[in-house]
Design an enzyme around this catalytic site. Structure first.
Site, short mmCIF file in Angstrom:
data_model
loop_
_atom_site.label_atom_id
_atom_site.label_comp_id
_atom_site.label_asym_id
_atom_site.label_seq_id
_atom_site.Cartn_x
_atom_site.Cartn_y
_atom_site.Cartn_z
N TRP A 131 0.87 -1.18 0.00
CA TRP A 131 0.00 0.00 0.00
C TRP A 131 0.90 1.23 0.00
CZ3 TRP A 131 -2.05 2.71 4.84
CH2 TRP A 131 -3.02 3.66 4.51
N ASP A 211 -1.25 -5.77 9.21
CA ASP A 211 -2.26 -4.81 8.78
C ASP A 211 -3.51 -5.60 8.37
OD1 ASP A 211 -3.88 -3.02 7.39
OD2 ASP A 211 -2.19 -1.91 6.54
N LYS A 246 -13.66 -0.23 5.81
CA LYS A 246 -14.20 -1.07 4.73
C LYS A 246 -15.30 -1.99 5.25
CE LYS A 246 -10.17 0.40 3.30
NZ LYS A 246 -9.83 1.39 2.31
C1 LMR Z 1 -6.73 2.34 -0.63
O1 LMR Z 1 -5.70 1.66 -0.63
O2 LMR Z 1 -7.21 2.80 -1.66
C2 LMR Z 1 -7.45 2.59 0.66
O3 LMR Z 1 -6.81 1.95 1.72
C3 LMR Z 1 -7.73 4.02 0.91
C4 LMR Z 1 -6.50 4.78 1.28
O4 LMR Z 1 -6.54 5.44 2.32
O5 LMR Z 1 -5.50 4.74 0.55
#
Ligand code: LMR
Length: 399
Positions: A131, A211, A246
């Protein structure tokens, strides 16, 4: 006139995920589709207000409680409900320090600042890719961030690369792992693979940080918590960030938590005191409404059953969209294999679109995907899937 204090302040690039939503909102194209951010939308293209949440909120409104401060570490009932839900019987709750946090990001931030106090010299190891905000968040907290292999050149999980890298990480470093629904690839580890990872993490004296932002979106709440419970079972330290953004569709309410499994109740008390200090100097205490609603959903048996059912429906709709997208693309490009889309979990598909293709998708067709090729399958529905598939097939062949 004197030079402004801000005359030389640098302009930063937009956020790779939320910045794309900003561009999407500014786009005037009526046919635009946002597959960028990880937000679940229902079949009508709307972010749902879950019925269980609405009922809990009605209940809270009827009570008309004043808007007092909540404790620095959040609502006690919320924290204990999260601890029970995530760890079940894998941990001694008297050893778990849980603090309510501002969504999953806030939970990660609490964890990062705690690690800064405890292990300032540690490196944070994240998957390649991960992420986008993982690297940014831990770097901003002052850590060196390294990566371990995760996504292979063949588009599948690079498990041997992952294992080989783990075997070399120095003791005391922190390994950030996605408990389920890996963001961005959607490629998850099997229970057997988790067991091997847990063994190495233990043997090498690494600190696992899990996570769990997408808990419940792969197989279900308990099945998706397998890795957390596996790490917790031996009583060794583990950090867990959690989010209801979510799974309860509570995005804007910023409802999350950080849980830290310690070795004793005395350790728990000391860790909690650190978390409270971090919260106090950052935002004083968390907001109450969303967490109170979530706590009520978890505490009331009927609301909880309704939630589990609504979560299952979201999960199944996403799976149906995966199948539909893979079928639609296979029809348009019969020489390619799109079965990988159906093997991925959670809201995302790592679609195998290249960056130039993702950019073309956006610029030519107003279909917004991340430059990495990550698309949010949870934003597809019966109305837009044909159009999206057509555009993806076009850029895949033309760009
Ligand atoms: C995402 O990866 O799109 C979500 O977790 C929202 C974010 O805060 O990035």
């Amino acid at each position: 006139m004197q030079n402004s204090l801000f005359a030389n302040v640098a302009e930063l690039p937009r956020d790779p995920i939320l910045g794309l939503t900003e561009a999407f909102v500014a786009d005037k194209n009526p046919g635009r589709v946002n597959l960028g951010v990880g937000v679940y939308q229902d079949e009508s293209g709307k972010t749902p207000l879950l019925a269980c949440v609405r009922l809990a909120e009605e209940n809270l409104l009827a009570k008309a409680a004043p808007h007092s401060y909540v404790p620095i570490d959040g609502l006690g009932g919320f924290n204990s409900a999260i601890t029970r839900m995530v760890f079940a019987d894998s941990a001694d709750f008297a050893h778990v320090a849980t603090a309510q946090a501002l969504g999953g990001t806030g939970a990660l931030k609490l964890g990062a600042e705690l690690l800064k106090v405890i292990s300032p010299g540690a490196k944070i190891w994240i998957s390649d890719p991960s992420w986008e905000n993982h690297r940014a968040l831990f770097s901003a907290a002052g850590f060196a961030v390294e990566t371990y292999p995760y996504y292979g050149a063949d588009g599948e999980l690079d498990f041997s690369g992952l294992i080989a890298a783990l075997e070399k990480i120095p003791a005391g470093d922190v390994v950030l792992l996605h408990a389920c629904c890996h963001n961005p690839t959607g490629l998850d580890l099997s229970q057997e693979q988790w067991r091997r990872i847990a063994k190495i993490v233990r043997k090498r004296g690494l600190t696992p940080f899990l996570d769990t932002a997408y808990l419940g979106f792969a197989k279900g709440l308990d099945a998706d918590a397998f890795s957390v419970r596996l790490f917790a079972e031996d009583g060794r330290p583990v950090l867990v960030s959690f989010s209801f953004s979510k799974s309860m569709s509570l995005y804007g309410e910023r409802v999350g938590a950080l849980s830290v499994l310690t070795a004793s109740s005395a350790e728990r008390g000391r860790v909690l005191s650190q978390l409270k200090r971090i919260a106090r100097v950052t935002y004083s205490s968390p907001p109450s409404h969303g967490a109170a609603a979530a706590a009520l959903v978890l505490a009331d048996p009927a609301l909880r059953t309704q939630w589990v059912d609504e979560l299952a429906r979201m999960r199944l709709r996403i799976k149906a969209m995966r199948t539909a997208l893979a079928a639609n693309l296979s029809e348009r490009l019969p020489n390619r294999d799109f079965s990988y889309i159906t093997r991925q979990n959670g809201m995302f598909s790592y679609s195998r679109l290249t960056a130039p293709q993702a950019i073309a998708l956006r610029e030519k067709y107003a279909v917004y995907a991340l430059d990495s090729g990550r698309i949010c399958v949870a934003a597809l529905n019966g109305k837009n899937i044909d159009f999206v598939s057509e555009c993806i097939a076009k850029v895949m062949t033309e760009v």
